[in-house]
Design an enzyme around this catalytic site. Structure first.
Site, PDB file in Angstrom:
ATOM      1  N   LYS A  97       4.790   2.285  -2.550  1.00 37.24           N
ATOM      2  CA  LYS A  97       3.972   3.502  -2.423  1.00 37.24           C
ATOM      3  C   LYS A  97       4.611   4.686  -3.452  1.00 37.24           C
ATOM      4  CE  LYS A  97       4.075   1.692   2.230  1.00 37.24           C
ATOM      5  NZ  LYS A  97       2.921   1.283   2.328  1.00 37.24           N
ATOM      6  N   TRP A 142       5.062  -0.013  12.512  1.00 37.68           N
ATOM      7  CA  TRP A 142       6.085  -0.399  11.769  1.00 37.68           C
ATOM      8  C   TRP A 142       7.433  -0.389  12.459  1.00 37.68           C
ATOM      9  CZ3 TRP A 142       4.248  -3.755   8.620  1.00 37.68           C
ATOM     10  CH2 TRP A 142       2.862  -3.308   8.075  1.00 37.68           C
ATOM     11  N   ASP A 154      13.796   3.725   7.717  1.00 32.12           N
ATOM     12  CA  ASP A 154      12.644   3.034   6.867  1.00 32.12           C
ATOM     13  C   ASP A 154      11.983   4.032   6.138  1.00 32.12           C
ATOM     14  OD1 ASP A 154      10.458   1.918   5.999  1.00 32.12           O
ATOM     15  OD2 ASP A 154       9.891   1.068   7.715  1.00 32.12           O
TER      16      ASP A 154
HETATM   17  C1  LIG Z   1       6.918   2.596   6.925  1.00 33.36           C
HETATM   18  C2  LIG Z   1       6.433   1.134   6.589  1.00 33.36           C
HETATM   19  N1  LIG Z   1       7.510   0.301   6.945  1.00 33.36           N
HETATM   20  C3  LIG Z   1       7.264  -0.953   6.318  1.00 33.36           C
HETATM   21  C4  LIG Z   1       5.990  -1.422   5.909  1.00 33.36           C
HETATM   22  C5  LIG Z   1       5.881  -3.044   5.594  1.00 33.36           C
HETATM   23  O1  LIG Z   1       6.348  -3.172   4.203  1.00 33.36           O
HETATM   24  P1  LIG Z   1       6.125  -4.527   3.416  1.00 33.36           P
HETATM   25  O2  LIG Z   1       4.498  -4.823   3.547  1.00 33.36           O
HETATM   26  O3  LIG Z   1       6.647  -4.011   2.290  1.00 33.36           O
HETATM   27  O4  LIG Z   1       6.875  -5.587   3.935  1.00 33.36           O
HETATM   28  C6  LIG Z   1       5.041  -0.615   5.519  1.00 33.36           C
HETATM   29  C7  LIG Z   1       4.054  -1.193   4.947  1.00 33.36           C
HETATM   30  O5  LIG Z   1       2.897  -0.486   4.610  1.00 33.36           O
HETATM   31  C8  LIG Z   1       5.195   0.561   6.027  1.00 33.36           C
HETATM   32  O6  LIG Z   1       4.298   1.586   5.787  1.00 33.36           O
END
Ligand SMILES: Cc1ncc(COP(=O)(O)O)c(C=O)c1O
Length: 365
Positions: free
Chosen positions: A200, A106, A176
């Site tokens: 989550k 991510w 994030d």
């Molecule tokens: C730490 C983290 N950031 C970003 C994301 C991406 O999120 P989204 O699917 O809500 O765009 C995730 C998805 O699991 C994640 O775990």
């Protein structure tokens, strides 16, 4: 499987388990919210009922996280993924430089997206060991004129978490927190911007929470799409367009539930106990191994392997049959991952450990 309610223990990385009590309350008022004759799903987002829901959700989140008045709380759409673009579009305001720490998939995606908008430097990365640890960085590692520094506080796929908040001096720190928000007390003032997808620890998928210091708002170029400017959402109390109403409502119910039960500290205590037990069992076992360095381990996502891909598959299938579902690691790395967010009861972790013991005995070489 929980014998009392017929529900499985769901170790999914997200969307994931929500507090049962909250879902039962939501079910009770699903078709008629507080006697107003409508479901929240059907309600105008401009109605007084829904405006009250949003205001209360924000107030409770502010209380839970101790968010200072000079920070805005925004309820947006587009997931963590859209924040990978919105952050650079809005925050690359002067030098157009930003520094990223890459600790997993991510974080890498966030950096790749930011590269479309400015001069992005990867100041540290743990990719050399398949992201098994969180690098230590200090103030000198960042470019003095960087507009911001970006970190991924909890790495959902690799099961790592920052054991410290990097000191970036006067450079705004962006985090994030999609997979760890509300699992521990954090000092919001150490961050310029925090973002987290809801699916989550907060609510069903659909809303992304952005907590942003006011002095970072208002620098987006005029030619970006209107929706992508934080200022637009801040000025319209997250009602510039139709927000994800039902998800915001459930998020608000989860916030209330956490507050009613003493806020974040008792949850964090429970999270430490749950993860501690599981890591201890893994570390003492002959069959399972956790690839993550001890000081970087996540309380939310516990990653482990047997070292034999076929045995891992057997583990996941047999666990599923025993009512322990979604234990497969992310499709990019395989192995196992137990996501044990706030709503996973301690009994779920105990049931997993008992299953792991039994599986180890049955499959000893
Ligand atoms: C730490 C983290 N950031 C970003 C994301 C991406 O999120 P989204 O699917 O809500 O765009 C995730 C998805 O699991 C994640 O775990």
């Amino acid at each position: 499987m929980n014998k009392d309610n017929g529900r499985v223990f769901n170790f999914s990385a997200g969307p994931s388990m929500l507090p049962l009590e909250v879902m039962e309350d939501v079910a009770k008022e699903l078709t008629n919210y507080m006697g107003c004759g409508q479901s929240v799903m059907e309600m105008s987002h401009r109605s007084k009922e829904f405006v009250a829901i949003t205001e209360e959700a924000e107030k409770n989140l502010r209380e839970l996280m101790n968010i200072p008045d000079n920070y805005k709380v925004l309820f947006l759409q587009g997931g963590g993924t859209l924040q990978f673009s919105m952050v650079p579009m809005n925050l690359l305001k002067k030098s157009k430089k930003a520094d990223y720490i890459v600790t997993g998939t991510w974080a890498k995606k966030a950096a790749a997206e930011a590269k479309k908008f400015g001069d992005i430097k990867i100041v540290a990365s743990s990719e050399d060991t398949t992201f098994s640890y969180i690098p230590k960085v200090n103030k000198e590692d960042f470019r003095e004129d960087a507009d911001y520094v970006h970190i991924t506080f909890n790495n959902t796929i690799y099961g790592t978490h920052y054991g410290y908040i990097p000191d970036t001096g006067d450079i705004p720190l962006v985090a994030d927190m999609s997979s760890c928000i509300l699992s521990e007390e954090i000092d919001v003032t150490k961050f310029g911007l925090i973002y987290a997808g809801a699916q989550k620890n907060i609510a069903p998928a659909g809303v992304t929470i952005v907590i942003i210091k006011e002095d970072l708002i208002g620098f987006a170029p005029v030619d970006i799409p209107t929706y992508l400017d934080y200022k637009v959402h801040a000025e319209n109390d997250s009602m510039y367009n139709t927000p994800p109403c039902f998800t915001i409502y459930v998020a608000g119910e989860v916030f209330k539930h956490i507050l009613k039960n003493g806020g974040i500290p008792p949850l964090n205590k429970l999270d430490i106990e749950k993860a501690g037990k599981l890591y201890q069992f893994i570390d003492n076992s002959k069959l399972y191994k956790c690839p993550v360095q001890e000081d970087s381990r996540s309380l939310m996502n516990v990653v482990f392997v047997t070292g034999d891909a076929e045995l891992d598959k057997k583990f996941i299938a047999e666990a599923k049959a025993a009512g322990l579902v979604n234990l497969g690691g992310h499709r990019s790395i395989g192995g196992m991952r137990a996501s044990i967010y706030n709503a996973m009861p301690a009994e779920g972790v105990d049931a997993l450990i008992n299953f792991m013991k039994k599986f180890e005995e049955e499959n000893a070489k």
